[in-house]
Design a protein around this motif. Structure first.
Motif, PDB file in Angstrom:
ATOM      1  N   MET A  60      -2.581  -8.568  15.120  1.00 35.76           N
ATOM      2  CA  MET A  60      -3.187  -7.743  15.636  1.00 35.76           C
ATOM      3  C   MET A  60      -4.460  -7.349  14.431  1.00 35.76           C
ATOM      4  O   MET A  60      -3.803  -7.493  13.341  1.00 35.76           O
ATOM      5  N   THR A  61      -5.151  -7.235  14.785  1.00 41.23           N
ATOM      6  CA  THR A  61      -6.414  -7.154  13.855  1.00 41.23           C
ATOM      7  C   THR A  61      -6.455  -5.695  13.609  1.00 41.23           C
ATOM      8  O   THR A  61      -5.812  -4.671  14.300  1.00 41.23           O
ATOM      9  N   HIS A  62      -7.621  -5.020  12.290  1.00 44.70           N
ATOM     10  CA  HIS A  62      -7.729  -3.784  11.995  1.00 44.70           C
ATOM     11  C   HIS A  62      -8.056  -2.789  13.075  1.00 44.70           C
ATOM     12  O   HIS A  62      -7.905  -1.844  12.605  1.00 44.70           O
ATOM     13  N   ALA A  63      -8.700  -3.508  13.456  1.00 42.58           N
ATOM     14  CA  ALA A  63      -9.682  -2.660  15.001  1.00 42.58           C
ATOM     15  C   ALA A  63      -8.923  -1.972  16.103  1.00 42.58           C
ATOM     16  O   ALA A  63      -9.003  -1.103  16.902  1.00 42.58           O
ATOM     17  N   ASP A  64      -7.179  -2.648  16.118  1.00 38.99           N
ATOM     18  CA  ASP A  64      -6.183  -2.556  17.234  1.00 38.99           C
ATOM     19  C   ASP A  64      -5.259  -1.519  17.136  1.00 38.99           C
ATOM     20  O   ASP A  64      -4.712  -1.467  17.681  1.00 38.99           O
ATOM     21  N   HIS A  65      -5.765  -1.236  15.807  1.00 32.06           N
ATOM     22  CA  HIS A  65      -4.432  -0.349  15.388  1.00 32.06           C
ATOM     23  C   HIS A  65      -4.535   0.898  15.593  1.00 32.06           C
ATOM     24  O   HIS A  65      -5.884   1.752  15.770  1.00 32.06           O
ATOM     25  N   ARG A  66      -3.430   1.628  15.444  1.00 29.94           N
ATOM     26  CA  ARG A  66      -3.323   3.556  16.673  1.00 29.94           C
ATOM     27  C   ARG A  66      -3.976   3.858  14.604  1.00 29.94           C
ATOM     28  O   ARG A  66      -3.769   4.078  13.735  1.00 29.94           O
ATOM     29  N   PRO A  67      -4.162   4.866  14.972  1.00 30.97           N
ATOM     30  CA  PRO A  67      -4.370   5.964  13.656  1.00 30.97           C
ATOM     31  C   PRO A  67      -2.943   6.670  13.133  1.00 30.97           C
ATOM     32  O   PRO A  67      -2.176   6.347  13.792  1.00 30.97           O
ATOM     33  N   GLY A  68      -2.938   6.015  11.798  1.00 33.17           N
ATOM     34  CA  GLY A  68      -1.855   6.305  11.028  1.00 33.17           C
ATOM     35  C   GLY A  68      -0.708   5.728  10.785  1.00 33.17           C
ATOM     36  O   GLY A  68       0.108   4.966  10.157  1.00 33.17           O
ATOM     37  N   ASP A  69      -1.218   4.112  11.878  1.00 34.01           N
ATOM     38  CA  ASP A  69      -0.901   2.414  11.388  1.00 34.01           C
ATOM     39  C   ASP A  69      -0.839   2.151  10.104  1.00 34.01           C
ATOM     40  O   ASP A  69      -1.984   2.549   9.673  1.00 34.01           O
ATOM     41  N   MET A  70      -0.303   0.895   9.030  1.00 32.14           N
ATOM     42  CA  MET A  70      -1.280   0.393   8.129  1.00 32.14           C
ATOM     43  C   MET A  70      -1.184  -1.296   8.802  1.00 32.14           C
ATOM     44  O   MET A  70       0.163  -1.613   8.949  1.00 32.14           O
ATOM     45  N   ARG A  71      -2.006  -1.879   8.343  1.00 34.59           N
ATOM     46  CA  ARG A  71      -2.205  -2.767   8.071  1.00 34.59           C
ATOM     47  C   ARG A  71      -1.325  -3.436   7.684  1.00 34.59           C
ATOM     48  O   ARG A  71      -1.133  -3.188   5.903  1.00 34.59           O
ATOM     49  N   ALA A  72      -0.567  -4.706   7.190  1.00 34.06           N
ATOM     50  CA  ALA A  72       0.317  -5.581   7.013  1.00 34.06           C
ATOM     51  C   ALA A  72       0.463  -5.337   5.105  1.00 34.06           C
ATOM     52  O   ALA A  72       1.317  -5.534   4.685  1.00 34.06           O
ATOM     53  N   THR A  73      -1.184  -5.893   4.987  1.00 33.57           N
ATOM     54  CA  THR A  73      -1.551  -6.333   3.700  1.00 33.57           C
ATOM     55  C   THR A  73      -1.072  -4.785   2.626  1.00 33.57           C
ATOM     56  O   THR A  73      -1.105  -4.489   1.951  1.00 33.57           O
ATOM     57  N   VAL A  74      -1.631  -4.364   3.131  1.00 28.20           N
ATOM     58  CA  VAL A  74      -2.040  -2.317   2.508  1.00 28.20           C
ATOM     59  C   VAL A  74      -0.537  -2.120   2.618  1.00 28.20           C
ATOM     60  O   VAL A  74      -0.940  -1.331   0.906  1.00 28.20           O
ATOM     61  N   ARG A  75      -0.018  -2.494   4.054  1.00 15.58           N
ATOM     62  CA  ARG A  75       1.175  -1.948   2.910  1.00 15.58           C
ATOM     63  C   ARG A  75       2.410  -2.723   1.714  1.00 15.58           C
ATOM     64  O   ARG A  75       3.446  -2.226   1.006  1.00 15.58           O
ATOM     65  N   GLU A  76       1.953  -3.919   1.452  1.00 16.07           N
ATOM     66  CA  GLU A  76       2.281  -4.707   1.082  1.00 16.07           C
ATOM     67  C   GLU A  76       1.381  -4.209  -0.509  1.00 16.07           C
ATOM     68  O   GLU A  76       2.573  -3.639  -1.567  1.00 16.07           O
ATOM     69  N   THR A  77       0.617  -4.332  -0.520  1.00 18.36           N
ATOM     70  CA  THR A  77      -0.203  -4.334  -1.590  1.00 18.36           C
ATOM     71  C   THR A  77       0.212  -2.518  -2.458  1.00 18.36           C
ATOM     72  O   THR A  77      -0.245  -2.836  -3.546  1.00 18.36           O
ATOM     73  N   TYR A  78       0.249  -2.053  -1.599  1.00 15.05           N
ATOM     74  CA  TYR A  78       0.331  -0.397  -2.110  1.00 15.05           C
ATOM     75  C   TYR A  78       1.894   0.331  -2.162  1.00 15.05           C
ATOM     76  O   TYR A  78       2.299   1.127  -2.760  1.00 15.05           O
ATOM     77  N   GLY A  79       3.029  -0.624  -1.451  1.00 13.16           N
ATOM     78  CA  GLY A  79       4.770  -0.834  -1.144  1.00 13.16           C
ATOM     79  C   GLY A  79       5.288  -1.931  -2.955  1.00 13.16           C
ATOM     80  O   GLY A  79       4.512  -1.187  -3.837  1.00 13.16           O
ATOM     81  N   PRO A  80       5.542  -2.709  -2.230  1.00 12.81           N
ATOM     82  CA  PRO A  80       6.487  -3.521  -2.671  1.00 12.81           C
ATOM     83  C   PRO A  80       5.821  -3.603  -3.943  1.00 12.81           C
ATOM     84  O   PRO A  80       6.503  -4.234  -5.417  1.00 12.81           O
ATOM     85  N   ALA A  81       4.365  -4.214  -3.673  1.00 12.98           N
ATOM     86  CA  ALA A  81       3.482  -5.222  -5.048  1.00 12.98           C
ATOM     87  C   ALA A  81       2.855  -3.893  -6.028  1.00 12.98           C
ATOM     88  O   ALA A  81       2.638  -4.886  -6.876  1.00 12.98           O
ATOM     89  N   ASP A  82       3.455  -2.883  -5.524  1.00 11.04           N
ATOM     90  CA  ASP A  82       2.870  -1.197  -6.111  1.00 11.04           C
ATOM     91  C   ASP A  82       1.038  -1.652  -7.024  1.00 11.04           C
ATOM     92  O   ASP A  82       1.519  -2.112  -8.443  1.00 11.04           O
ATOM     93  N   LEU A  83       0.233  -2.029  -6.743  1.00 15.64           N
ATOM     94  CA  LEU A  83      -1.098  -2.534  -7.207  1.00 15.64           C
ATOM     95  C   LEU A  83      -1.116  -1.060  -8.858  1.00 15.64           C
ATOM     96  O   LEU A  83      -1.353  -2.217  -9.327  1.00 15.64           O
ATOM     97  N   SER A  84      -0.695  -0.428  -8.273  1.00 21.69           N
ATOM     98  CA  SER A  84      -0.735   0.839  -9.349  1.00 21.69           C
ATOM     99  C   SER A  84      -0.444   0.287 -10.673  1.00 21.69           C
ATOM    100  O   SER A  84      -0.181   0.819 -11.752  1.00 21.69           O
ATOM    101  N   SER A  85       1.040  -0.658 -10.584  1.00 18.43           N
ATOM    102  CA  SER A  85       2.018  -0.750 -11.735  1.00 18.43           C
ATOM    103  C   SER A  85       0.990  -2.153 -12.644  1.00 18.43           C
ATOM    104  O   SER A  85       1.596  -2.642 -13.385  1.00 18.43           O
TER     105      SER A  85
END
Length: 275
Positions: free
Chosen positions: A1-26
Motif C-alpha cells: 500500500m502506498t501513502h496515497a492509498d492510506h485513509r486518514p488516520g492510518d500510519m505508514r509502516a515506516t512512521v509507525r516503526e520510527t516513532y513507536g518501537p524505534a523511538d526516534l526521540s531517544s
C-alpha cells in the motif's frame, strides 16, 4: 500500500516503526526530546557543537514558528504532530495561551508525551495542556475551535497536504492563524535524487513535495495571507555542524546539507490566516 492509498488516520509502516518501537526521540542526535533539525545562531558554527546549543536550536525553531503565528496570549493553540509534547510545554511556558492541545497520530508517542508532561496535565498546571490522538488529515475537533494551528517538522510525513490544509482551515476560528515549518523538495522532479541521497526519502518516512503543494492547498481551503519563507540558511549548516561530531562525511545524514546546496530541498516557514 502506498501513502496515497492510506485513509486518514492510518500510519505508514515506516512512521509507525520510527516513532513507536524505534523511538526516534531517544536518539542522541535529538537531544532534549525535541525531534527537529533546529534553528541555529551564526555563532553556533564557530566552535565544537554542544548539547546545550543543540537543545537551544530546537527550542528556537519552535519560537520561530510561534512568533510567526502572531500574539498567542489567551488563545487556544493546536500543535499537529506534537511528538513528546516538549514543544507544547514551551508554548505553555512562554506564550501565555489559555490552553495548548497536542495532537499526534502515534499512540506510543502520546504515551511518552503524557509521562513527559504529567505536571501540566495533572498538577498545578492542569488544563493548560491536553493530548489527543488524531491525524493531520482528519482532526478530531469542532469547527473554529482554535486560535492557532502550528506544526514543527511534521508535514514531511503527512500523507495528504490538501486534507491537512482543509482541516486546518476548518478548525481555525475567524481571525485565527496557521504556522507550519518543515523541509520540502525544490520540485516533484527532485524526488528520485533525494531518495538517492537520503534514507528517509528512500524508505518513505519523508515525502518529497514542493512547498507550493501546501501553500496552494491552504489558499484553496479559504485561508488568506499565505506566505512562504525559506529559513534554510539557519537550519542546514547548523544541523550539519551538529552531525559532524557523530557522523562521518559522506554518510547519509550529512547529505541534508548537500541536498540543500544542490538546490534539491529547503526548509520553510509557511503561514496563513483565516479571514
Amino acid at each position: 500500500m502506498t501513502h496515497a492509498d492510506h485513509r486518514p488516520g492510518d500510519m505508514r509502516a515506516t512512521v509507525r516503526e520510527t516513532y513507536g518501537p524505534a523511538d526516534l526521540s531517544s536518539a542522541p542526535v535529538f537531544a532534549g526530546g525535541f525531534i527537529n533539525f533546529g534553528h541555529w545562531r551564526p555563532g553556533d558554527l564557530d566552535g565544537p557543537p554542544t548539547v546545550e546549543d543543540r537543545i537551544r536550536s530546537q527550542r528556537d525553531l519552535y519560537r520561530r514558528v510561534l512568533d510567526a503565528a502572531g500574539p498567542l496570549g489567551g488563545g487556544q493553540l493546536l500543535e499537529v504532530g506534537c511528538g513528546l509534547g516538549v514543544g507544547c510545554a514551551l508554548a505553555v511556558a512562554e506564550y501565555g495561551p489559555s490552553r495548548v492541545t497536542g495532537m499526534d497520530i502515534h499512540p506510543q508517542q502520546l504515551e511518552r508525551a503524557r509521562r513527559a508532561n504529567s505536571g501540566l496535565l495533572d498538577g498545578a498546571g492542569a488544563g493548560r495542556l491536553r493530548l489527543v490522538r488524531g491525524a493531520a488529515e482528519d482532526m478530531p475537533f469542532g469547527d473554529g475551535e482554535f486560535d492557532c494551528v502550528y506544526s514543527v517538522e511534521a508535514a514531511q510525513h503527512f500523507d495528504d497536504l490538501a486534507l491537512f490544509a482543509a482541516e486546518t482551515a476548518r478548525v481555525l476560528r475567524p481571525g485565527g492563524r496557521a504556522a507550519v515549518t518543515s523541509f520540502f523538495a525544490a520540485d516533484p522532479g527532485a524526488a528520485p535524487l533525494l531518495a538517492e541521497l537520503l534514507d528517509t526519502f528512500a524508505k518513505g518516512l519523508d515525502i518529497a513535495r514542493p512547498p507550493s503543494e501546501l501553500t496552494d492547498a491552504l489558499a484553496r481551503s479559504g485561508l488568506a495571507e499565505v506566505r512562504c519563507e525559506s529559513i534554510g540558511a539557519r537550519v542546514w549548516p547548523g544541523w550539519d555542524h551538529w552531525l559532524s561530531a557523530q557522523w562521518e562525511p559522506g554518510t547519509w545524514p550529512r547529505n541534508f546539507l548537500l541536498a540543500w546546496e544542490r538546490g534539491l530541498l529547503d526548509y520553510y516557514v509557511i503561514t496563513a490566516a483565516r479571514p
